[in-house]
Design a protein around this motif. Sequence first.
Motif, PDB file in Angstrom:
ATOM      1  N   VAL A 130       5.564  10.108  -1.310  1.00 49.99           N
ATOM      2  CA  VAL A 130       5.304   9.261  -1.275  1.00 49.99           C
ATOM      3  C   VAL A 130       7.131   8.227  -1.545  1.00 49.99           C
ATOM      4  O   VAL A 130       7.523   7.318  -1.765  1.00 49.99           O
ATOM      5  CB  VAL A 130       4.537   8.652  -1.917  1.00 49.99           C
ATOM      6  CG1 VAL A 130       3.201   8.786  -1.755  1.00 49.99           C
ATOM      7  CG2 VAL A 130       4.817   8.673  -3.766  1.00 49.99           C
ATOM      8  N   GLY A 131       7.926   9.508  -1.988  1.00 47.20           N
ATOM      9  CA  GLY A 131       9.490   8.993  -2.736  1.00 47.20           C
ATOM     10  C   GLY A 131      10.469   7.895  -1.498  1.00 47.20           C
ATOM     11  O   GLY A 131      10.348   6.968  -2.255  1.00 47.20           O
ATOM     12  N   ASP A 154       0.968  -1.450   0.283  1.00 46.95           N
ATOM     13  CA  ASP A 154       0.038   0.446   0.261  1.00 46.95           C
ATOM     14  C   ASP A 154       0.544   0.713   0.100  1.00 46.95           C
ATOM     15  O   ASP A 154       1.955   1.495   0.467  1.00 46.95           O
ATOM     16  CB  ASP A 154      -1.279  -0.258   1.172  1.00 46.95           C
ATOM     17  CG  ASP A 154      -1.927  -0.947   0.885  1.00 46.95           C
ATOM     18  OD1 ASP A 154      -2.330  -2.011   0.374  1.00 46.95           O
ATOM     19  OD2 ASP A 154      -2.909  -1.105   1.857  1.00 46.95           O
ATOM     20  N   ILE A 155       1.018   1.942  -0.827  1.00 48.00           N
ATOM     21  CA  ILE A 155       1.230   3.752  -1.192  1.00 48.00           C
ATOM     22  C   ILE A 155      -0.168   4.626  -0.866  1.00 48.00           C
ATOM     23  O   ILE A 155      -1.072   4.394  -1.725  1.00 48.00           O
ATOM     24  CB  ILE A 155       1.359   4.163  -2.303  1.00 48.00           C
ATOM     25  CG1 ILE A 155       2.430   2.921  -3.142  1.00 48.00           C
ATOM     26  CG2 ILE A 155       2.431   5.687  -2.812  1.00 48.00           C
ATOM     27  CD1 ILE A 155       2.932   3.153  -3.360  1.00 48.00           C
ATOM     28  N   THR A 156       0.052   5.455   1.040  1.00 46.93           N
ATOM     29  CA  THR A 156      -1.412   6.319   1.216  1.00 46.93           C
ATOM     30  C   THR A 156      -0.251   7.634   0.646  1.00 46.93           C
ATOM     31  O   THR A 156      -0.095   7.774   1.284  1.00 46.93           O
ATOM     32  CB  THR A 156      -1.811   5.596   2.136  1.00 46.93           C
ATOM     33  OG1 THR A 156      -2.003   4.315   2.227  1.00 46.93           O
ATOM     34  CG2 THR A 156      -3.076   6.963   2.881  1.00 46.93           C
ATOM     35  N   TRP A 161       1.262  16.585  -8.511  1.00 44.73           N
ATOM     36  CA  TRP A 161       1.970  15.583  -8.750  1.00 44.73           C
ATOM     37  C   TRP A 161       3.743  15.897  -7.778  1.00 44.73           C
ATOM     38  O   TRP A 161       3.841  14.728  -7.382  1.00 44.73           O
ATOM     39  CB  TRP A 161       2.167  15.809  -9.761  1.00 44.73           C
ATOM     40  CG  TRP A 161       3.956  16.308 -10.667  1.00 44.73           C
ATOM     41  CD1 TRP A 161       3.105  16.947 -11.840  1.00 44.73           C
ATOM     42  CD2 TRP A 161       4.882  16.474 -11.008  1.00 44.73           C
ATOM     43  NE1 TRP A 161       4.364  18.187 -12.023  1.00 44.73           N
ATOM     44  CE2 TRP A 161       5.612  17.226 -11.425  1.00 44.73           C
ATOM     45  CE3 TRP A 161       6.265  15.137 -10.103  1.00 44.73           C
ATOM     46  CZ2 TRP A 161       6.712  17.061 -12.013  1.00 44.73           C
ATOM     47  CZ3 TRP A 161       7.179  15.456 -10.996  1.00 44.73           C
ATOM     48  CH2 TRP A 161       7.841  16.191 -11.420  1.00 44.73           C
ATOM     49  N   LYS A 162       4.118  16.562  -7.951  1.00 46.57           N
ATOM     50  CA  LYS A 162       5.867  17.136  -7.571  1.00 46.57           C
ATOM     51  C   LYS A 162       4.982  17.578  -5.596  1.00 46.57           C
ATOM     52  O   LYS A 162       6.102  16.714  -5.468  1.00 46.57           O
ATOM     53  CB  LYS A 162       5.982  18.228  -7.270  1.00 46.57           C
ATOM     54  CG  LYS A 162       6.380  19.099  -8.942  1.00 46.57           C
ATOM     55  CD  LYS A 162       7.782  20.560  -9.425  1.00 46.57           C
ATOM     56  CE  LYS A 162       7.376  20.056 -10.570  1.00 46.57           C
ATOM     57  NZ  LYS A 162       8.155  21.583 -10.755  1.00 46.57           N
ATOM     58  N   GLU A 163       4.291  17.395  -4.647  1.00 47.40           N
ATOM     59  CA  GLU A 163       4.080  17.215  -4.045  1.00 47.40           C
ATOM     60  C   GLU A 163       3.665  15.731  -3.599  1.00 47.40           C
ATOM     61  O   GLU A 163       4.221  15.722  -2.644  1.00 47.40           O
ATOM     62  CB  GLU A 163       2.533  18.059  -3.542  1.00 47.40           C
ATOM     63  CG  GLU A 163       3.017  20.009  -3.342  1.00 47.40           C
ATOM     64  CD  GLU A 163       3.099  20.093  -4.398  1.00 47.40           C
ATOM     65  OE1 GLU A 163       2.602  19.170  -5.858  1.00 47.40           O
ATOM     66  OE2 GLU A 163       2.897  21.144  -4.728  1.00 47.40           O
TER      67      GLU A 163
END
Length: 243
Positions: free
Chosen positions: A212-213, A68-70, A205-207
Amino acid sequence: MWRPVFLMFALISHSLSEELPSYITPCSRNVPNLNECALKAAKESIHKFALGDKSRQLPPLDPLFVEDITIYIPNENGLKLIFKENYFHGLSGMQVESLKFNFEKRIITTEAIINLDVANKYDLSGKLMVVPIRSNGDSSIKLKNTDLNVRMWYEHYTGDDGKLHWNITKHDVKYEVEKAIFKLENLLGDKNIGDQINKLLNELWKEIVADVGPLICQSLTKAVVKSLGTFLEQVSFDEMFPE
């Protein structure tokens, strides 16, 4: 982001031993153009290595699975978006741009560019313009031209075979994504609302990548390190970098 270990794909590319697979090209550690030789070898071998090697118990690295990625948009008082069952495709096509070995300091540095396509599912909940919403379905993410800069520190240890082997003690990674593209399918069954939410995701997208990076990087790196570690246990330093 994703990647200190990619570097070690290149490590794999410099051995001289009949025990090594055919896709590994040797480079002597004493040649004056070692880094050039290593870079060429890495470019030639990384695709095959990323696809896995059953004979060496190396699982495929493409695709890689992340659970999962939240993320929250724009914060926890807004929308909660969970990407589930994430399959990252693209590691086998990574382009290694540079590779340098410092045997004295025992440091390896590399730079690589990778494009990742992520197939997943989403679960969206929260409020949009104070209106409660809930939706789920198929989704995808594209991470375009991700530039990875990796440093790895290593030490040697004596294996059961009496030879020196590699042990990566730490690493650090810097990354920069040129562009991230998100697409959520069938949002609330309403195309207008779906287009609005997808537009919002892609404007932020940058934020989102900044948030999550690190998680993505850690998850991918863990899988690659495990596979790489299995391989390194099978070869010695002298086999990988002969005199």
